[in-house]
Design a protein around this motif. Structure first.
Motif, PDB file in Angstrom:
ATOM      1  N   GLN A  49      41.183 -20.318 -51.529  1.00 47.44           N
ATOM      2  CA  GLN A  49      42.643 -20.292 -51.610  1.00 47.44           C
ATOM      3  C   GLN A  49      43.124 -19.535 -52.850  1.00 47.44           C
ATOM      4  OE1 GLN A  49      44.670 -21.678 -49.141  1.00 47.44           O
ATOM      5  NE2 GLN A  49      42.710 -21.887 -48.092  1.00 47.44           N
ATOM      6  N   ASN A  50      42.546 -19.871 -54.003  1.00 46.38           N
ATOM      7  CA  ASN A  50      42.940 -19.228 -55.256  1.00 46.38           C
ATOM      8  C   ASN A  50      41.930 -18.137 -55.584  1.00 46.38           C
ATOM      9  OD1 ASN A  50      43.888 -18.535 -57.791  1.00 46.38           O
ATOM     10  ND2 ASN A  50      44.186 -20.658 -58.444  1.00 46.38           N
ATOM     11  N   LYS A  51      42.131 -16.955 -55.003  1.00 46.06           N
ATOM     12  CA  LYS A  51      41.137 -15.887 -55.070  1.00 46.06           C
ATOM     13  C   LYS A  51      40.964 -15.321 -56.481  1.00 46.06           C
ATOM     14  CE  LYS A  51      41.723 -14.523 -50.254  1.00 46.06           C
ATOM     15  NZ  LYS A  51      42.326 -15.813 -49.902  1.00 46.06           N
ATOM     16  N   GLU A  52      42.067 -15.172 -57.202  1.00 42.82           N
ATOM     17  CA  GLU A  52      41.963 -14.618 -58.557  1.00 42.82           C
ATOM     18  C   GLU A  52      41.193 -15.556 -59.470  1.00 42.82           C
ATOM     19  OE1 GLU A  52      42.771 -11.599 -59.535  1.00 42.82           O
ATOM     20  OE2 GLU A  52      43.273 -11.220 -57.439  1.00 42.82           O
ATOM     21  N   ASN A  53      41.481 -16.830 -59.364  1.00 48.31           N
ATOM     22  CA  ASN A  53      40.772 -17.825 -60.172  1.00 48.31           C
ATOM     23  C   ASN A  53      39.280 -17.820 -59.842  1.00 48.31           C
ATOM     24  OD1 ASN A  53      40.668 -20.147 -62.004  1.00 48.31           O
ATOM     25  ND2 ASN A  53      40.290 -21.361 -60.168  1.00 48.31           N
ATOM     26  N   LYS A  55      37.430 -15.287 -58.563  1.00 50.26           N
ATOM     27  CA  LYS A  55      36.760 -14.081 -59.051  1.00 50.26           C
ATOM     28  C   LYS A  55      36.585 -14.107 -60.563  1.00 50.26           C
ATOM     29  CE  LYS A  55      37.721 -10.781 -55.359  1.00 50.26           C
ATOM     30  NZ  LYS A  55      38.198  -9.426 -55.018  1.00 50.26           N
ATOM     31  N   THR A  56      37.578 -14.658 -61.253  1.00 49.68           N
ATOM     32  CA  THR A  56      37.484 -14.731 -62.715  1.00 49.68           C
ATOM     33  C   THR A  56      36.339 -15.643 -63.137  1.00 49.68           C
ATOM     34  OG1 THR A  56      39.869 -14.353 -62.953  1.00 49.68           O
ATOM     35  CG2 THR A  56      38.711 -15.335 -64.828  1.00 49.68           C
ATOM     36  N   ILE A  57      36.275 -16.836 -62.527  1.00 49.59           N
ATOM     37  CA  ILE A  57      35.216 -17.799 -62.889  1.00 49.59           C
ATOM     38  C   ILE A  57      33.841 -17.247 -62.553  1.00 49.59           C
ATOM     39  CG2 ILE A  57      34.239 -20.065 -62.359  1.00 49.59           C
ATOM     40  CD1 ILE A  57      37.053 -21.131 -62.029  1.00 49.59           C
ATOM     41  N   ILE A  58      33.688 -16.663 -61.360  1.00 44.18           N
ATOM     42  CA  ILE A  58      32.385 -16.132 -60.958  1.00 44.18           C
ATOM     43  C   ILE A  58      31.988 -14.947 -61.834  1.00 44.18           C
ATOM     44  CG2 ILE A  58      31.170 -14.911 -59.112  1.00 44.18           C
ATOM     45  CD1 ILE A  58      31.252 -17.826 -58.616  1.00 44.18           C
ATOM     46  N   PHE A  59      32.968 -14.095 -62.204  1.00 42.59           N
ATOM     47  CA  PHE A  59      32.650 -12.948 -63.065  1.00 42.59           C
ATOM     48  C   PHE A  59      32.182 -13.410 -64.436  1.00 42.59           C
ATOM     49  CE2 PHE A  59      34.019  -9.921 -66.357  1.00 42.59           C
ATOM     50  CZ  PHE A  59      33.267  -8.816 -65.975  1.00 42.59           C
ATOM     51  N   VAL A  60      32.925 -14.348 -65.029  1.00 41.84           N
ATOM     52  CA  VAL A  60      32.525 -14.878 -66.341  1.00 41.84           C
ATOM     53  C   VAL A  60      31.158 -15.540 -66.247  1.00 41.84           C
ATOM     54  CG1 VAL A  60      33.079 -16.572 -68.122  1.00 41.84           C
ATOM     55  CG2 VAL A  60      34.901 -15.171 -67.146  1.00 41.84           C
ATOM     56  N   ALA A  61      30.947 -16.301 -65.167  1.00 39.80           N
ATOM     57  CA  ALA A  61      29.668 -16.978 -64.984  1.00 39.80           C
ATOM     58  C   ALA A  61      28.530 -15.977 -64.828  1.00 39.80           C
ATOM     59  CB  ALA A  61      29.728 -17.896 -63.764  1.00 39.80           C
ATOM     60  N   SER A  62      28.771 -14.894 -64.072  1.00 41.00           N
ATOM     61  CA  SER A  62      27.719 -13.893 -63.866  1.00 41.00           C
ATOM     62  C   SER A  62      27.378 -13.180 -65.166  1.00 41.00           C
ATOM     63  CB  SER A  62      28.148 -12.879 -62.795  1.00 41.00           C
ATOM     64  OG  SER A  62      29.299 -12.162 -63.212  1.00 41.00           O
ATOM     65  N   SER A 452      50.114 -22.779 -55.418  1.00 42.03           N
ATOM     66  CA  SER A 452      49.337 -22.857 -56.659  1.00 42.03           C
ATOM     67  C   SER A 452      49.252 -24.280 -57.185  1.00 42.03           C
ATOM     68  CB  SER A 452      49.960 -21.953 -57.731  1.00 42.03           C
ATOM     69  OG  SER A 452      51.281 -22.348 -58.014  1.00 42.03           O
ATOM     70  N   GLY A 453      49.645 -25.272 -56.379  1.00 42.66           N
ATOM     71  CA  GLY A 453      49.583 -26.660 -56.820  1.00 42.66           C
ATOM     72  C   GLY A 453      50.909 -27.119 -57.402  1.00 42.66           C
ATOM     73  N   GLY A 454      50.868 -28.275 -58.064  1.00 44.68           N
ATOM     74  CA  GLY A 454      52.079 -28.825 -58.668  1.00 44.68           C
ATOM     75  C   GLY A 454      52.560 -27.984 -59.823  1.00 44.68           C
ATOM     76  N   SER A 455      53.847 -27.705 -59.864  1.00 38.79           N
ATOM     77  CA  SER A 455      54.363 -26.844 -60.933  1.00 38.79           C
ATOM     78  C   SER A 455      55.673 -27.360 -61.510  1.00 38.79           C
ATOM     79  CB  SER A 455      54.576 -25.421 -60.398  1.00 38.79           C
ATOM     80  OG  SER A 455      55.480 -25.433 -59.299  1.00 38.79           O
ATOM     81  N   GLU A 456      56.196 -28.465 -60.984  1.00 38.43           N
ATOM     82  CA  GLU A 456      57.476 -28.973 -61.451  1.00 38.43           C
ATOM     83  C   GLU A 456      57.300 -30.379 -62.025  1.00 38.43           C
ATOM     84  OE1 GLU A 456      60.622 -28.515 -58.583  1.00 38.43           O
ATOM     85  OE2 GLU A 456      59.589 -26.839 -57.614  1.00 38.43           O
ATOM     86  N   HIS A 457      58.429 -31.011 -62.394  1.00 35.07           N
ATOM     87  CA  HIS A 457      58.378 -32.339 -62.985  1.00 35.07           C
ATOM     88  C   HIS A 457      58.184 -33.405 -61.905  1.00 35.07           C
ATOM     89  CE1 HIS A 457      60.264 -30.121 -66.309  1.00 35.07           C
ATOM     90  NE2 HIS A 457      59.807 -31.088 -67.091  1.00 35.07           N
ATOM     91  N   GLN A 458      57.602 -34.508 -62.337  1.00 40.28           N
ATOM     92  CA  GLN A 458      57.466 -35.669 -61.469  1.00 40.28           C
ATOM     93  C   GLN A 458      58.847 -36.260 -61.205  1.00 40.28           C
ATOM     94  OE1 GLN A 458      54.678 -37.398 -60.212  1.00 40.28           O
ATOM     95  NE2 GLN A 458      56.092 -38.814 -59.221  1.00 40.28           N
ATOM     96  N   PRO A 459      59.245 -36.457 -59.934  1.00 40.29           N
ATOM     97  CA  PRO A 459      60.549 -37.087 -59.661  1.00 40.29           C
ATOM     98  C   PRO A 459      60.596 -38.510 -60.211  1.00 40.29           C
ATOM     99  CG  PRO A 459      59.692 -36.004 -57.690  1.00 40.29           C
ATOM    100  CD  PRO A 459      58.584 -36.014 -58.691  1.00 40.29           C
ATOM    101  N   SER A 460      61.624 -38.809 -60.960  1.00 39.54           N
ATOM    102  CA  SER A 460      61.817 -40.169 -61.481  1.00 39.54           C
ATOM    103  C   SER A 460      62.352 -41.045 -60.353  1.00 39.54           C
ATOM    104  CB  SER A 460      62.821 -40.151 -62.640  1.00 39.54           C
ATOM    105  OG  SER A 460      62.352 -39.333 -63.697  1.00 39.54           O
ATOM    106  N   VAL A 461      61.748 -42.228 -60.173  1.00 42.79           N
ATOM    107  CA  VAL A 461      62.101 -43.110 -59.052  1.00 42.79           C
ATOM    108  C   VAL A 461      62.384 -44.510 -59.565  1.00 42.79           C
ATOM    109  CG1 VAL A 461      61.281 -44.192 -56.925  1.00 42.79           C
ATOM    110  CG2 VAL A 461      60.779 -41.770 -57.366  1.00 42.79           C
TER     111      VAL A 461
END
Length: 652
Positions: A49-53, A55-62, A452-461
């Motif tokens: 899903q997160n292709k850039e992430n 490739k970055t991790i695999i490149f650094v790891a390699s 890209s996942g959660g990016s905003e504030h938690q709704p106050s309830v």
């Protein structure tokens, strides 16, 4: 005879030594190409899903893998060169120049590299499918991975190992140039002197290790760690390193010294293997210390990451408990969404909840420890709807709110709390005041998510009684949400994206799904676990090989001594016993001390903290078991090769 012919004859004449060197290079190519193949494999990249992430991790790891391989192969080449010192001395004595010797080594390295790179790319390409499938399984994806030899991976492998060949050639030339002929001929005649061992230093080593263990057992909640974290960490690390070094330098040597002075020292073959070990303590101390400490780091790192991966789903589920929740849509759109869900992930349960959004509450500190993570507006829900969601999820406890009482819902960052004496109050809409009696961890509305996942504030309830809610809503606008529990939410990436696009057609609509954050977290966690496991395998292979190479060199140097023993009537079975005991002392202590170090670290930083994971100890012991098994394979292999080497002269 040309240098090429001479190189070829050398390789045929000393096939065992060249085989060890070749295997080192082959393993390096296989490991690197496997990583490079995964980075450019279209099937894997498409599934992520997160292709850039990724490739970055695999490149650094390699790159980390390649650097590790460089150091390992350079060490293997150094061993290879030391084994051939006498041979190089003969060439120089017969009139060959240092440059010609280096050229001969270059031709040999080039030939071995060509075979290892070609074979390694082929084998790595086959293995990349296997490891790609493992990675997909770790991420809970069901995509098929095909055999692939991406051009980018092939080119990068060839270029990087061409660079490595250049480095090896320079290292070989430098080693040949700085050696004197006399040194070359007498290179194998140097012996370590027996080291004098000190009982006080031996006791000090045990005290240092014990003190570091005690500091670890105090845990991060102690005042020492809270007030002096950096100082405590530094002191514990230094004590562990120094204690481990002195343990192998002094304590093990002191034990051997005591054994050499015992009454039964001359019985059996005790004298033979103990005396040999006493002479080699000095040269082996650094290797033992390094292997023990790195073993501890490897086991702790893999164990910690494996546990993190195992609990990742539970952690995400606690913060994102709704399989899918979004702002209510018109009837036609709602039917369309439910049709999409039922076609791929059938709906198991569905609830509609309605709330009232308040104005901004300026001072939220009385209700929340970390108000900056929450929205300034509260959404108020009646208790009946909270209880309905408890039934839908099958998790949590129902509430009973009376009169003007209220309950604040929080996420994991704010701990549950019951207000006993002074009850904080909250006034909404200017004239409605509620007394907050409790704060419970139950995210009714989780953080809004997107690709890209959660990016905003938690709704106050805020949850109030049903009667108070009926009085409060009056003519105020109601906000409705659709909560769905679906079948197999961990594979609902595609359907979540479809529904997200539909819901977000209406500006300001709310959308949150478990899979959005789970897919991001599980991908990152899987990649980290996959990479760390690879690093651990490489490190273990390198560490065991260091001992392996050292024992091969010592075996070559000890051939004459064993030949004398054979002339004295010592049988092969006795020699095998000597070798088994001698190498057991070389392999076992670093392994046991490394396991002990890692156990203390894992037990007091993981096992005692994460108590609700049934498979926790299974994971930890599996990691340790695999490490021990691999280490023992090297031990058995070393004893076999050692015995063959000491018999070489007698079988020719």
């Amino acid at each position: 005879m040309s240098l090429l012919d001479l190189s070829w004859r050398n390789m045929k004449r000393n096939i065992r030594l060249y085989t060890i060197y070749f295997i080192s290079m082959l393993v390096g190519v296989i490991i690197y190409f496997t990583f490079a193949g995964l980075m450019f494999n279209e099937d894997v990249v498409t599934a992520i899903q997160n292709k850039e992430n990724y490739k970055t991790i695999i490149f650094v790891a390699s790159m980390i893998v390649f650097l590790f391989i460089v150091f390992f192969i350079l060490y293997a080449n150094s061993f290879f060169m030391k084994q051939r010192k006498k041979e190089f001395g003969m060439y120089i004595l017969y009139g060959m120049k240092e440059r010609q010797v280096a050229s001969m080594v270059f031709y040999e390295t080039l030939f071995l590299s060509a075979i290892s790179v070609t074979s390694g790319i082929f084998i790595g390409g086959l293995l990349s499918k296997f490891f790609g499938k493992i990675l997909m399984n770790l991420m809970h994806y069901k995509d098929d991975i095909s055999f692939a030899f991406p051009l980018e991976a092939v080119v990068s492998t060839i270029l990087l190992f061409a660079l490595l060949i250049g480095i090896i050639t320079f290292q070989s030339y430098w080693n040949v140039r700085r050696m004197q002929i006399v040194e070359l001929f007498h290179a194998k005649e140097k012996m370590d002197k027996p080291l004098q061992f000190s009982m006080p230093l031996a006791i000090l080593s045990v005290l240092l290790i014990a003190s570091s263990y005690y500091t670890i057992t105090m845990g991060g909640t102690s005042n020492l760690w809270k007030d002096y974290f950096k100082e405590s960490l530094l002191a514990t690390t230094v004590a562990l390193i120094v204690g481990t070094y002195l343990f192998f330098r002094q304590f093990s040597g002191w034990i051997l010294q005591r054994m050499s002075r015992s009454k039964n020292y001359l019985l059996g073959n005790k004298m033979l293997w103990i005396s040999s070990l006493r002479f080699s303590i000095r040269g082996n101390t650094v290797n033992f210390t390094f292997n023990s400490l790195i073993s501890a780091v490897i086991i702790f790192g893999v164990g910690f990451i494996a546990v993190d991966y195992a609990v990742k789903a539970d952690v995400v589920r606690k913060e994102y408990p709704n399989d899918m929740i979004f702002s209510s849509q018109d009837n036609r759109t709602q039917q369309q969404i439910e049709q999409i869900l039922n076609d791929s992930h059938p709906i198991l349960a569905h609830e509609t909840i309605t709330g009232i959004q308040t104005e901004k509450i300026a001072n939220r500190k009385p209700f929340l420890d970390h108000p900056d993570y929450y929205t300034e507006e509260f959404t108020i829900f009646p208790e009946a709807q909270l209880n309905a969601i408890v039934d839908l999820r099958g998790v949590g406890e129902k509430v009973d709110v009376k009169g003007d009482e209220a309950i604040v819902l929080t996420r994991g960052i704010d701990q549950p709390k019951t207000y006993l004496s002074t009850l904080p109050t909250m006034t909404v809409f200017g004239d409605h005041t509620f007394q907050v009696v409790e704060r419970i961890r139950f995210p009714l509305l989780s953080i809004p998510t997107d690709a890209s996942g959660g990016s905003e504030h938690q709704p106050s309830v805020l949850v109030i009684s049903d009667e108070a809610f009926e009085q409060l809503k009056g003519t105020r606008p109601i906000t409705s949400y659709e909560v769905y529990k679906i079948e197999d939410p961990k594979t609902s990436n595609n359907v979540s994206r479809q529904i997200y696009d539909i819901v977000k057609r209406t500006e300001g609509s709310y959308y949150s799904a478990f899979i959005d954050m789970y897919s991001i977290d599980i991908e990152s966690s899987s990649l980290i676990l996959f990479s760390v496991a690879f690093f651990a395998a490489i490190a273990l292979f390198a560490l065991a090989s260091v001992i392996y190479f050292k024992q091969l060199r010592e075996a070559t140097e000890e051939r004459e001594h064993y030949a004398i023993l054979r002339k004295m009537g010592v049988h092969d079975n006795v020699m095998k016993q000597i070798i088994w005991k001698q190498l057991l002392f070389v392999f076992l202590p670093p392994l046991l001390l490394g396991l002990l170090h890692s156990w203390f670290l894992l037990y007091y930083t993981v096992i005692l903290i994460i108590k609700d994971l049934p498979a926790l100890t299974t994971i930890i012991f599996s990691v340790m078991g695999l490490y021990v098994l691999t280490y023992m394979i090297f031990y058995v292999s070393s004893t076999s090769i050692y015995f063959k080497i000491i018999n070489e002269k007698n079988t020719r």
